[in-house]
Design an enzyme around this catalytic site. Structure first.
Site, mmCIF file in Angstrom:
data_model
loop_
_atom_site.group_PDB
_atom_site.id
_atom_site.type_symbol
_atom_site.label_atom_id
_atom_site.label_comp_id
_atom_site.label_asym_id
_atom_site.label_seq_id
_atom_site.Cartn_x
_atom_site.Cartn_y
_atom_site.Cartn_z
ATOM 1 N N HIS A 186 -10.385 -6.663 -0.923
ATOM 2 C CA HIS A 186 -11.366 -6.619 0.168
ATOM 3 C C HIS A 186 -12.635 -6.005 -0.419
ATOM 4 O O HIS A 186 -12.642 -4.842 -0.786
ATOM 5 C CB HIS A 186 -10.858 -5.739 1.316
ATOM 6 C CG HIS A 186 -9.669 -6.307 2.010
ATOM 7 N ND1 HIS A 186 -9.746 -7.421 2.819
ATOM 8 C CD2 HIS A 186 -8.373 -5.937 2.002
ATOM 9 C CE1 HIS A 186 -8.537 -7.701 3.287
ATOM 10 N NE2 HIS A 186 -7.683 -6.822 2.809
ATOM 11 N N ASP A 201 -11.926 -10.982 0.668
ATOM 12 C CA ASP A 201 -13.077 -11.264 1.530
ATOM 13 C C ASP A 201 -14.250 -10.450 0.996
ATOM 14 O O ASP A 201 -14.055 -9.439 0.332
ATOM 15 C CB ASP A 201 -12.814 -11.035 3.039
ATOM 16 C CG ASP A 201 -12.096 -9.749 3.381
ATOM 17 O OD1 ASP A 201 -12.144 -8.800 2.571
ATOM 18 O OD2 ASP A 201 -11.501 -9.680 4.470
ATOM 19 N N GLU A 223 0.795 -1.241 0.000
ATOM 20 C CA GLU A 223 0.000 0.000 0.000
ATOM 21 C C GLU A 223 0.821 1.281 0.000
ATOM 22 O O GLU A 223 0.589 2.171 0.814
ATOM 23 C CB GLU A 223 -0.948 0.011 1.211
ATOM 24 C CG GLU A 223 -1.917 -1.149 1.224
ATOM 25 C CD GLU A 223 -2.836 -1.113 2.455
ATOM 26 O OE1 GLU A 223 -2.733 -0.194 3.279
ATOM 27 O OE2 GLU A 223 -3.660 -2.032 2.586
ATOM 28 N N GLU A 254 -5.943 -10.888 -0.554
ATOM 29 C CA GLU A 254 -6.669 -10.656 0.705
ATOM 30 C C GLU A 254 -8.181 -10.677 0.507
ATOM 31 O O GLU A 254 -8.918 -9.906 1.124
ATOM 32 C CB GLU A 254 -6.230 -9.316 1.325
ATOM 33 C CG GLU A 254 -4.731 -9.241 1.543
ATOM 34 C CD GLU A 254 -4.261 -7.990 2.280
ATOM 35 O OE1 GLU A 254 -5.100 -7.285 2.877
ATOM 36 O OE2 GLU A 254 -3.049 -7.740 2.267
ATOM 37 N N ASN A 258 2.159 -5.286 -3.125
ATOM 38 C CA ASN A 258 0.768 -5.583 -2.756
ATOM 39 C C ASN A 258 -0.013 -4.284 -2.577
ATOM 40 O O ASN A 258 0.465 -3.365 -1.918
ATOM 41 C CB ASN A 258 0.787 -6.371 -1.434
ATOM 42 C CG ASN A 258 -0.530 -7.039 -1.100
ATOM 43 O OD1 ASN A 258 -1.122 -7.699 -1.956
ATOM 44 N ND2 ASN A 258 -0.996 -6.878 0.126
HETATM 45 C C1 XIL Z 1 -5.106 -6.334 9.015
HETATM 46 C C2 XIL Z 1 -5.299 -7.526 9.930
HETATM 47 O O1 XIL Z 1 -6.282 -8.360 9.392
HETATM 48 C C3 XIL Z 1 -5.683 -7.081 11.313
HETATM 49 O O2 XIL Z 1 -5.642 -8.190 12.197
HETATM 50 C C4 XIL Z 1 -4.753 -5.990 11.814
HETATM 51 O O3 XIL Z 1 -5.230 -5.493 13.039
HETATM 52 C C5 XIL Z 1 -4.649 -4.885 10.802
HETATM 53 O O4 XIL Z 1 -4.219 -5.412 9.563
HETATM 54 N N1 XIL Z 1 -4.468 -4.691 4.218
HETATM 55 C C6 XIL Z 1 -3.380 -5.465 4.556
HETATM 56 C C7 XIL Z 1 -3.428 -6.332 5.757
HETATM 57 O O5 XIL Z 1 -2.409 -5.531 3.788
HETATM 58 O O6 XIL Z 1 -2.175 -6.483 6.367
HETATM 59 C C8 XIL Z 1 -4.445 -5.825 6.762
HETATM 60 O O7 XIL Z 1 -4.548 -6.792 7.798
HETATM 61 C C9 XIL Z 1 -5.777 -5.570 6.092
HETATM 62 C C10 XIL Z 1 -5.644 -4.534 5.021
#
Ligand code: XIL
Length: 332
Positions: free
Chosen positions: A222, A253, A147, A251, A186
């Site tokens: 996400h 979901d 990011e 990631e 990423n």
């Molecule tokens: C999130 C985790 O799921 C949580 O447990 C933590 O508190 C914060 O980070 N993008 C990412 C991940 O690259 O590392 C993040 O994970 C979610 C958003």
């Protein structure tokens, strides 16, 4: 008698859900694709968690256990204990390990946030070197930088950005520490074609041209609004793959606010899997967790949404799980 019936029906249910599941990893192997989940080592001692994970996935990633907050209690200490539990679990179950993440603006320990800007390049180099060397031969792919871009595709101001070439420098350092590891950039919300993904594409193209050792792009995915634009994401994957890069869905979901959306959620899971499977450059589909029992979405959405993953809180496969298996089974 009632007790016996209850036992028989729950045994039958367990049997049915076992045969309905235990497919994902098997099907993924057949399609030569990785299917992974982000995990927390604390839950590996919970039998249902460990069993489901080992049975269904051929890849794992540390949800938090490889972040600076976890590995670096202070400037002089590296603590790999928790992260090593994930690596050991993966080795015991023939799973690949993705590393996440060496550089991020967030989830950094306080001592690092407070460090002097002039010391950070040295701290970052040391962190990347020690961490990547520790996991060499065990972590096959790293999210080197996470990011780094804002919503317009500009470099996001952070503790790292005082040195504007930190992104490419991080890739060079990671490559020196493990020349065999695949190195990923990423990013969030750069899945669709648009200003941000255009900037990401331009950065990746420039890195390739100048020989910066980058192997792939991670698309977080996400999905918080039940929307997925297959065409746009497919076109974005295609242009990245044309640069010779791999794409990992890292990631995934799909958050919902009500049970009535389980069907739509499943459709989206299926669409995401199909988009990835239809381009040979897309080599992994990973979800951010796997059971609704443990997911960051509740926390992230102030508990307005949740249930974003393929298994429910009792580790039963949901329609989203079935949609993933159907996509993997179809010959697309
Ligand atoms: C999130 C985790 O799921 C949580 O447990 C933590 O508190 C914060 O980070 N993008 C990412 C991940 O690259 O590392 C993040 O994970 C979610 C958003």
């Amino acid at each position: 008698m009632r007790q016996l019936r209850k036992w028989a029906s729950s045994a039958l249910f367990a049997l049915l859900s076992l045969s309905a599941s235990s497919q994902l990893r098997h099907l993924a192997d057949r399609r030569r694709i990785l299917v992974g989940a982000a995990v927390n080592p604390v839950y590996l001692s919970e039998p249902a968690y460990a069993e489901t994970l080992a049975r269904e996935y051929n890849m794992v990633e540390a949800e938090d256990a490889m972040k600076w907050t976890a590995l670096r209690p202070d400037a002089n200490t590296f603590n790999f204990t928790e992260a090593d539990k994930i690596v050991a679990f993966a080795a015991a179950h023939a799973m690949k390990v993705r590393g996440h993440t060496l550089v991020w603006a967030r989830h950094n320990p306080e001592w690092l946030e407070k460090s002097l800007a002039q010391d950070r390049p040295r701290l970052l180099h040391e962190h990347i070197e020690r961490t990547v060397e520790h996991f060499r031969g065990h972590v096959f792919a790293w999210d080197v930088v996470n990011e780094a871009l804002d919503e317009h595709g500009k470099l996001r101001p952070s503790i790292w950005s005082t040195r504007p070439d930190y992104v490419e420098q991080a890739f060079r350092w990671a490559h020196e520490a493990d020349p065999k590891a695949l190195l990923f950039y990423n990013e969030a919300e750069a899945e669709n074609l648009g200003e941000k993904s255009d900037a990401l594409y331009a950065m990746a193209k420039d890195f390739k041209k100048r020989g910066i050792p980058i192997d792939g792009i991670g698309m977080q995915l996400h999905i918080l609004d039940l929307k997925f634009d297959s065409k746009s994401v497919a076109a974005n994957i295609a242009r990245l793959a044309a640069l010779g890069l791999q794409v990992h869905i890292t990631e995934l979901d799909v958050a919902i606010a009500s049970e009535k959306d389980l069907g739509l959620q499943a459709e989206i899971y299926g669409q995401v899997a199909n988009v990835c499977l239809s381009n040979p450059g897309c080599t992994a589909i990973q979800t951010w967790g796997f059971t609704d029992k443990y997911s960051w979405i509740g926390w992230y959405t102030n508990h307005t949404k949740g249930d974003a993953l393929p298994f429910d809180r009792q580790y039963r496969p949901k329609p989203a799980y079935q949609a993933l298996t159907e996509a993997l089974r179809a010959d697309n």
